[in-house]
Design an enzyme around this catalytic site. Structure first.
Site, PDB file in Angstrom:
ATOM      1  N   CYS A 229      80.184  35.671 -67.939  1.00 27.79           N
ATOM      2  CA  CYS A 229      81.568  36.122 -67.724  1.00 27.79           C
ATOM      3  C   CYS A 229      82.593  34.845 -67.257  1.00 27.79           C
ATOM      4  O   CYS A 229      81.748  34.245 -66.434  1.00 27.79           O
ATOM      5  CB  CYS A 229      81.774  37.211 -66.873  1.00 27.79           C
ATOM      6  SG  CYS A 229      83.505  38.070 -66.785  1.00 27.79           S
TER       7      CYS A 229
ATOM      8  N   CYS B 222      84.757  39.000 -60.323  1.00 31.00           N
ATOM      9  CA  CYS B 222      85.044  40.135 -59.601  1.00 31.00           C
ATOM     10  C   CYS B 222      83.959  40.178 -58.389  1.00 31.00           C
ATOM     11  O   CYS B 222      82.799  40.437 -58.873  1.00 31.00           O
ATOM     12  CB  CYS B 222      85.143  41.230 -60.481  1.00 31.00           C
ATOM     13  SG  CYS B 222      86.358  40.780 -61.756  1.00 31.00           S
TER      14      CYS B 222
ATOM     15  N   CYS C 286      81.485  43.122 -59.110  1.00 26.29           N
ATOM     16  CA  CYS C 286      80.941  43.335 -60.506  1.00 26.29           C
ATOM     17  C   CYS C 286      79.615  44.000 -60.401  1.00 26.29           C
ATOM     18  O   CYS C 286      78.780  43.574 -59.713  1.00 26.29           O
ATOM     19  CB  CYS C 286      80.857  41.812 -60.985  1.00 26.29           C
ATOM     20  SG  CYS C 286      80.187  41.767 -62.517  1.00 26.29           S
TER      21      CYS C 286
END
Ligand code: SF4
Length: 360
Positions: free
Chosen positions: A82, A86, A89
Protein backbone atom coordinates in the site's frame (compact mmCIF):
# COMPACT_ATOMS: atom_id res chain seq x y z
CA UNK A 1 -99.96 -45.57 60.19
CA UNK A 2 -100.22 -42.67 57.71
CA UNK A 3 -96.55 -41.83 58.48
CA UNK A 4 -95.30 -45.39 57.68
CA UNK A 5 -96.47 -45.31 54.04
CA UNK A 6 -94.09 -42.58 52.76
CA UNK A 7 -91.20 -44.10 54.78
CA UNK A 8 -91.70 -47.49 53.14
CA UNK A 9 -91.92 -45.78 49.73
CA UNK A 10 -88.66 -43.87 50.32
CA UNK A 11 -86.93 -47.11 51.36
CA UNK A 12 -88.03 -48.77 48.12
CA UNK A 13 -86.78 -45.84 46.05
CA UNK A 14 -83.39 -46.01 47.78
CA UNK A 15 -83.15 -49.68 47.07
CA UNK A 16 -83.81 -49.19 43.37
CA UNK A 17 -81.25 -46.40 43.23
CA UNK A 18 -78.60 -48.59 44.94
CA UNK A 19 -79.21 -51.40 42.45
CA UNK A 20 -78.79 -48.95 39.54
CA UNK A 21 -75.54 -47.63 41.01
CA UNK A 22 -74.19 -51.10 41.54
CA UNK A 23 -74.95 -52.17 37.96
CA UNK A 24 -73.40 -48.94 36.66
CA UNK A 25 -70.25 -49.63 38.70
CA UNK A 26 -69.83 -53.06 37.13
CA UNK A 27 -70.20 -51.48 33.68
CA UNK A 28 -67.54 -48.84 34.50
CA UNK A 29 -64.92 -51.27 35.87
CA UNK A 30 -63.98 -52.82 32.47
CA UNK A 31 -64.07 -49.37 30.88
CA UNK A 32 -61.64 -48.13 33.54
CA UNK A 33 -59.24 -51.05 32.95
CA UNK A 34 -59.42 -50.57 29.17
CA UNK A 35 -58.57 -46.87 29.46
CA UNK A 36 -55.68 -47.57 31.83
CA UNK A 37 -54.24 -50.23 29.54
CA UNK A 38 -54.54 -47.99 26.48
CA UNK A 39 -52.74 -45.05 28.08
CA UNK A 40 -50.14 -47.21 29.74
CA UNK A 41 -49.25 -48.71 26.36
CA UNK A 42 -49.50 -45.41 24.49
CA UNK A 43 -47.28 -43.55 27.02
CA UNK A 44 -43.95 -45.19 26.13
CA UNK A 45 -44.91 -45.10 22.47
CA UNK A 46 -45.48 -41.37 22.68
CA UNK A 47 -42.23 -40.95 24.63
CA UNK A 48 -40.48 -42.99 21.94
CA UNK A 49 -41.99 -40.80 19.22
CA UNK A 50 -40.86 -37.69 21.07
CA UNK A 51 -37.35 -39.10 21.44
CA UNK A 52 -37.24 -40.04 17.75
CA UNK A 53 -38.40 -36.51 16.85
CA UNK A 54 -35.62 -35.02 18.98
CA UNK A 55 -33.03 -37.34 17.47
CA UNK A 56 -34.08 -36.52 13.92
CA UNK A 57 -33.97 -32.79 14.81
CA UNK A 58 -30.44 -33.26 16.18
CA UNK A 59 -29.48 -35.22 13.08
CA UNK A 60 -30.86 -32.45 10.87
CA UNK A 61 -28.89 -29.87 12.86
CA UNK A 62 -25.73 -31.97 12.60
CA UNK A 63 -26.30 -32.46 8.88
CA UNK A 64 -26.70 -28.69 8.54
CA UNK A 65 -23.46 -28.14 10.43
CA UNK A 66 -21.76 -30.72 8.23
CA UNK A 67 -22.87 -28.91 5.08
CA UNK A 68 -19.95 -27.08 3.49
CA UNK A 69 -20.06 -23.30 4.04
CA UNK A 70 -21.01 -21.47 0.87
CA UNK A 71 -18.56 -18.70 -0.02
CA UNK A 72 -21.40 -16.37 -1.07
CA UNK A 73 -19.41 -13.19 -0.56
CA UNK A 74 -15.60 -13.25 -0.61
CA UNK A 75 -13.01 -10.57 0.12
CA UNK A 76 -9.85 -11.23 -1.84
CA UNK A 77 -6.88 -9.22 -0.52
CA UNK A 78 -4.64 -10.06 -3.47
CA UNK A 79 -1.88 -7.65 -2.40
CA UNK A 80 -0.61 -6.40 0.95
CA UNK A 81 1.34 -3.50 -0.54
CA UNK A 82 0.00 0.00 0.00
CA UNK A 83 1.07 3.59 -0.58
CA UNK A 84 -0.59 4.80 2.68
CA UNK A 85 0.50 4.19 6.25
CA UNK A 86 -2.69 4.19 8.28
CA UNK A 87 -1.78 3.64 11.92
CA UNK A 88 -4.55 1.09 12.53
CA UNK A 89 -4.20 -0.84 9.24
CA UNK A 90 -5.28 -4.43 9.82
CA UNK A 91 -3.94 -5.93 6.59
CA UNK A 92 -0.35 -4.78 6.50
CA UNK A 93 2.50 -5.21 3.99
CA UNK A 94 3.96 -8.39 5.50
CA UNK A 95 4.72 -9.82 2.05
CA UNK A 96 4.98 -8.39 -1.46
CA UNK A 97 3.58 -11.56 -3.07
CA UNK A 98 0.87 -11.37 -5.75
CA UNK A 99 -0.38 -14.49 -7.57
CA UNK A 100 0.20 -14.75 -11.32
CA UNK A 101 -2.96 -13.55 -13.08
CA UNK A 102 -3.91 -16.99 -14.45
CA UNK A 103 -3.59 -18.58 -11.00
CA UNK A 104 -5.80 -15.90 -9.46
CA UNK A 105 -8.38 -16.54 -12.20
CA UNK A 106 -8.24 -20.27 -11.50
CA UNK A 107 -8.94 -19.63 -7.81
CA UNK A 108 -11.83 -17.30 -8.64
CA UNK A 109 -13.34 -19.98 -10.87
CA UNK A 110 -13.10 -22.49 -8.01
CA UNK A 111 -14.94 -20.03 -5.75
CA UNK A 112 -17.63 -19.42 -8.36
CA UNK A 113 -18.15 -23.20 -8.68
CA UNK A 114 -18.51 -23.37 -4.88
CA UNK A 115 -21.32 -20.77 -4.89
CA UNK A 116 -19.64 -17.34 -4.83
CA UNK A 117 -22.00 -14.51 -5.85
CA UNK A 118 -19.98 -11.49 -4.81
CA UNK A 119 -16.25 -10.80 -4.97
CA UNK A 120 -14.63 -7.80 -3.34
CA UNK A 121 -11.05 -6.94 -4.30
CA UNK A 122 -9.08 -5.33 -1.54
CA UNK A 123 -5.55 -4.94 -0.20
CA UNK A 124 -3.26 -3.26 0.70
CA UNK A 125 -4.10 -0.89 -2.09
CA UNK A 126 -5.50 -2.89 -5.06
CA UNK A 127 -4.74 -0.16 -7.65
CA UNK A 128 -1.01 -0.23 -6.80
CA UNK A 129 -0.02 -3.49 -8.52
CA UNK A 130 0.63 -3.07 -12.27
CA UNK A 131 -1.04 0.40 -12.08
CA UNK A 132 -4.49 -1.13 -11.68
CA UNK A 133 -4.25 -3.30 -14.82
CA UNK A 134 -4.07 -6.57 -12.85
CA UNK A 135 -7.13 -5.50 -10.87
CA UNK A 136 -8.99 -4.38 -14.02
CA UNK A 137 -8.39 -7.74 -15.68
CA UNK A 138 -9.72 -9.61 -12.64
CA UNK A 139 -12.78 -7.35 -12.45
CA UNK A 140 -13.55 -7.96 -16.13
CA UNK A 141 -12.96 -11.72 -15.78
CA UNK A 142 -15.38 -11.94 -12.82
CA UNK A 143 -18.12 -10.01 -14.59
CA UNK A 144 -17.77 -11.33 -18.15
CA UNK A 145 -16.46 -14.88 -17.76
CA UNK A 146 -17.80 -15.80 -14.34
CA UNK A 147 -20.95 -13.66 -14.63
CA UNK A 148 -20.87 -12.79 -10.93
CA UNK A 149 -23.85 -10.69 -9.78
CA UNK A 150 -21.54 -8.37 -7.87
CA UNK A 151 -17.95 -7.23 -8.32
CA UNK A 152 -16.63 -4.57 -5.98
CA UNK A 153 -13.38 -2.91 -4.87
CA UNK A 154 -12.22 -1.25 -1.66
CA UNK A 155 -9.49 1.31 -2.27
CA UNK A 156 -7.98 4.38 -0.66
CA UNK A 157 -8.70 6.06 -4.00
CA UNK A 158 -5.37 7.84 -4.38
CA UNK A 159 -4.14 5.93 -7.45
CA UNK A 160 -7.31 5.64 -9.55
CA UNK A 161 -7.21 7.33 -12.95
CA UNK A 162 -10.11 8.16 -15.24
CA UNK A 163 -8.61 5.84 -17.87
CA UNK A 164 -9.28 2.92 -15.54
CA UNK A 165 -12.99 3.78 -15.44
CA UNK A 166 -13.02 4.01 -19.25
CA UNK A 167 -11.49 0.54 -19.61
CA UNK A 168 -13.11 -1.32 -16.74
CA UNK A 169 -15.90 0.78 -15.18
CA UNK A 170 -18.69 -1.11 -16.93
CA UNK A 171 -17.64 -4.39 -15.26
CA UNK A 172 -17.57 -2.94 -11.74
CA UNK A 173 -20.68 -2.80 -9.55
CA UNK A 174 -19.43 -0.95 -6.48
CA UNK A 175 -16.36 1.15 -5.69
CA UNK A 176 -15.81 1.73 -1.96
CA UNK A 177 -13.39 4.49 -1.01
CA UNK A 178 -11.88 4.66 2.45
CA UNK A 179 -12.34 8.05 4.06
CA UNK A 180 -12.00 8.53 7.81
CA UNK A 181 -12.17 12.30 7.99
CA UNK A 182 -13.08 15.42 6.04
CA UNK A 183 -10.41 17.32 7.91
CA UNK A 184 -7.10 16.92 6.07
CA UNK A 185 -5.14 17.35 9.31
CA UNK A 186 -6.94 14.37 10.84
CA UNK A 187 -6.19 12.29 7.73
CA UNK A 188 -2.51 13.16 8.12
CA UNK A 189 -2.64 12.13 11.80
CA UNK A 190 -4.24 8.81 10.86
CA UNK A 191 -1.67 8.18 8.11
CA UNK A 192 -3.94 8.67 5.09
CA UNK A 193 -2.25 11.90 4.06
CA UNK A 194 -0.22 11.88 0.85
CA UNK A 195 2.04 14.89 0.69
CA UNK A 196 0.49 17.55 -1.49
CA UNK A 197 -2.49 15.43 -2.56
CA UNK A 198 -5.73 16.22 -0.77
CA UNK A 199 -7.61 13.07 0.18
CA UNK A 200 -10.95 14.87 0.42
CA UNK A 201 -10.67 16.62 -2.97
CA UNK A 202 -9.72 13.30 -4.52
CA UNK A 203 -12.86 11.75 -3.02
CA UNK A 204 -15.05 14.31 -4.76
CA UNK A 205 -13.36 13.63 -8.11
CA UNK A 206 -13.92 9.88 -7.68
CA UNK A 207 -17.58 10.50 -6.81
CA UNK A 208 -18.02 12.28 -10.13
CA UNK A 209 -16.30 9.52 -12.13
CA UNK A 210 -18.50 6.90 -10.48
CA UNK A 211 -21.54 8.85 -11.65
CA UNK A 212 -20.12 9.36 -15.16
CA UNK A 213 -19.17 5.70 -15.61
CA UNK A 214 -22.14 4.23 -13.74
CA UNK A 215 -20.40 2.58 -10.82
CA UNK A 216 -22.17 2.58 -7.44
CA UNK A 217 -20.20 4.71 -4.99
CA UNK A 218 -19.62 3.67 -1.40
CA UNK A 219 -17.63 5.14 1.51
CA UNK A 220 -15.87 3.17 4.27
CA UNK A 221 -14.82 4.93 7.48
CA UNK A 222 -12.90 3.55 10.43
CA UNK A 223 -13.90 5.34 13.60
CA UNK A 224 -10.94 5.82 15.89
CA UNK A 225 -9.48 8.13 18.56
CA UNK A 226 -8.81 10.94 16.05
CA UNK A 227 -12.19 11.17 14.28
CA UNK A 228 -14.64 9.93 16.91
CA UNK A 229 -15.80 13.48 17.74
CA UNK A 230 -16.22 14.55 14.11
CA UNK A 231 -19.57 15.50 12.57
CA UNK A 232 -19.64 14.15 8.99
CA UNK A 233 -23.36 14.57 8.30
CA UNK A 234 -23.06 17.37 5.77
CA UNK A 235 -20.21 15.91 3.71
CA UNK A 236 -21.69 12.43 3.56
CA UNK A 237 -25.05 13.80 2.42
CA UNK A 238 -23.36 15.87 -0.29
CA UNK A 239 -21.43 12.83 -1.59
CA UNK A 240 -24.57 10.70 -1.42
CA UNK A 241 -23.02 7.19 -1.39
CA UNK A 242 -25.20 4.07 -1.80
CA UNK A 243 -23.73 2.82 1.49
CA UNK A 244 -21.61 4.35 4.20
CA UNK A 245 -19.88 1.56 6.12
CA UNK A 246 -18.79 2.75 9.54
CA UNK A 247 -16.35 0.41 11.32
CA UNK A 248 -15.14 0.52 14.87
CA UNK A 249 -11.32 0.44 14.92
CA UNK A 250 -10.31 -3.21 15.43
CA UNK A 251 -7.20 -4.74 16.99
CA UNK A 252 -5.74 -7.77 15.17
CA UNK A 253 -2.78 -9.51 16.76
CA UNK A 254 0.17 -9.76 14.36
CA UNK A 255 -1.20 -7.03 12.05
CA UNK A 256 -1.69 -3.91 14.17
CA UNK A 257 -0.80 -5.18 17.63
CA UNK A 258 1.88 -7.35 19.25
CA UNK A 259 5.65 -7.80 18.81
CA UNK A 260 5.58 -9.10 15.20
CA UNK A 261 3.07 -6.49 13.94
CA UNK A 262 3.90 -3.66 11.55
CA UNK A 263 1.50 -1.25 13.34
CA UNK A 264 0.59 -0.31 16.87
CA UNK A 265 -3.10 0.48 16.78
CA UNK A 266 -3.70 0.67 20.55
CA UNK A 267 -3.67 4.47 20.55
CA UNK A 268 -6.47 4.49 17.92
CA UNK A 269 -8.88 2.24 19.81
CA UNK A 270 -12.21 3.64 21.08
CA UNK A 271 -14.73 2.17 23.51
CA UNK A 272 -18.13 0.74 22.50
CA UNK A 273 -19.79 3.77 24.13
CA UNK A 274 -17.69 6.19 22.07
CA UNK A 275 -18.58 4.28 18.91
CA UNK A 276 -22.28 4.43 19.84
CA UNK A 277 -21.89 8.19 20.37
CA UNK A 278 -20.56 8.58 16.80
CA UNK A 279 -23.42 6.50 15.39
CA UNK A 280 -25.95 8.51 17.36
CA UNK A 281 -24.58 11.79 15.93
CA UNK A 282 -25.13 10.39 12.41
CA UNK A 283 -28.38 8.52 12.95
CA UNK A 284 -30.20 10.63 10.34
CA UNK A 285 -27.92 9.38 7.54
CA UNK A 286 -30.04 6.64 6.01
CA UNK A 287 -27.22 4.88 4.10
CA UNK A 288 -25.11 4.38 7.26
CA UNK A 289 -24.27 0.72 7.96
CA UNK A 290 -22.57 0.38 11.38
CA UNK A 291 -20.07 -2.34 12.17
CA UNK A 292 -18.98 -2.71 15.74
CA UNK A 293 -16.06 -5.01 16.64
CA UNK A 294 -18.63 -7.59 17.65
CA UNK A 295 -20.33 -7.56 14.24
CA UNK A 296 -17.08 -7.56 12.28
CA UNK A 297 -15.73 -10.53 14.15
CA UNK A 298 -15.80 -13.70 12.03
CA UNK A 299 -18.46 -12.38 9.64
CA UNK A 300 -16.12 -11.87 6.67
CA UNK A 301 -14.66 -14.50 4.39
CA UNK A 302 -11.14 -13.21 3.85
CA UNK A 303 -8.71 -14.62 1.29
CA UNK A 304 -5.09 -13.51 1.46
CA UNK A 305 -2.56 -13.08 -1.35
CA UNK A 306 -1.98 -16.86 -1.54
CA UNK A 307 -5.74 -17.53 -1.63
CA UNK A 308 -5.76 -18.87 1.91
CA UNK A 309 -8.76 -18.17 4.13
CA UNK A 310 -7.81 -16.11 7.17
CA UNK A 311 -9.36 -17.23 10.44
CA UNK A 312 -9.76 -14.32 12.90
CA UNK A 313 -11.43 -16.30 15.72
CA UNK A 314 -8.46 -15.93 18.06
CA UNK A 315 -7.98 -12.23 17.46
CA UNK A 316 -5.26 -12.81 14.84
CA UNK A 317 -5.27 -14.02 11.24
CA UNK A 318 -4.52 -17.75 11.07
CA UNK A 319 -4.30 -18.98 7.46
CA UNK A 320 -5.91 -22.13 6.05
CA UNK A 321 -4.29 -24.03 3.20
CA UNK A 322 -4.66 -22.37 -0.20
CA UNK A 323 -7.81 -23.13 -2.16
CA UNK A 324 -5.46 -23.61 -5.13
CA UNK A 325 -3.91 -26.63 -3.35
CA UNK A 326 -6.80 -28.24 -1.45
CA UNK A 327 -9.95 -26.78 -3.05
CA UNK A 328 -12.57 -24.46 -1.55
CA UNK A 329 -14.49 -27.02 0.52
CA UNK A 330 -11.42 -28.24 2.43
CA UNK A 331 -9.95 -24.77 2.97
CA UNK A 332 -13.15 -23.05 4.04
CA UNK A 333 -13.51 -25.39 7.04
CA UNK A 334 -10.61 -23.49 8.60
CA UNK A 335 -11.92 -20.02 7.74
CA UNK A 336 -13.63 -19.48 11.12
CA UNK A 337 -16.45 -17.88 9.15
CA UNK A 338 -19.72 -17.33 11.03
CA UNK A 339 -22.46 -17.42 8.37
CA UNK A 340 -25.16 -16.43 10.91
CA UNK A 341 -23.27 -13.28 11.89
CA UNK A 342 -22.67 -12.54 8.20
CA UNK A 343 -26.43 -12.55 7.61
CA UNK A 344 -27.12 -10.70 10.89
CA UNK A 345 -24.81 -7.83 9.98
CA UNK A 346 -26.64 -7.48 6.65
CA UNK A 347 -23.80 -9.03 4.65
CA UNK A 348 -26.28 -9.95 1.92
CA UNK A 349 -27.80 -6.85 0.33
CA UNK A 350 -28.66 -5.48 -3.12
CA UNK A 351 -25.12 -5.61 -4.47
CA UNK A 352 -25.53 -5.68 -8.21
CA UNK A 353 -25.66 -2.27 -9.91
CA UNK A 354 -28.33 -3.62 -12.28
CA UNK A 355 -30.62 -4.09 -9.24
CA UNK A 356 -29.67 -0.91 -7.39
CA UNK A 357 -31.75 1.21 -9.78
CA UNK A 358 -29.59 4.25 -9.24
CA UNK A 359 -30.42 7.69 -10.46
CA UNK A 360 -26.94 8.25 -11.96
S1 SF4 B 1 -5.12 2.54 2.95
FE1 SF4 B 1 -5.93 0.62 3.75
S2 SF4 B 1 -4.37 -0.91 3.24
FE2 SF4 B 1 -3.42 1.10 3.04
S3 SF4 B 1 -2.41 1.47 4.99
FE3 SF4 B 1 -4.45 2.40 5.06
S4 SF4 B 1 -5.77 0.84 5.96
FE4 SF4 B 1 -3.89 -0.19 5.29
Amino acid sequence: MWILVPVAFAGKLLNVFRQQLSSMWWTLVPLFFWLKATFWLAGPHRRQQKQQGKESKDEKQEAKEDLPTTPTSVNYHFTRQCNYKCGFCFHTAKTSFVLPLEEAKRGLLLLKDAGMEKINFSGGEPFLHDRGEYLGKLVKFCKVELQLPSVSIVSNGSLIRERWFKNYGEYLDILAISCDSFDEQVNVLIGRGQGKKNHVENLQKLRKWCRDYRVAFKINSVINRFNVEEDMNEQIRALNPVRWKVFQCLIIEGENSGPDALREAERFVISDEEFEGFLDRHKEVSCLVPESNQKMKDSYLILDEYMRFLNCRNGRKDPSKSILDVGVEAAIKFSGFDERMFLKRGGKYVWSKADLKLDW
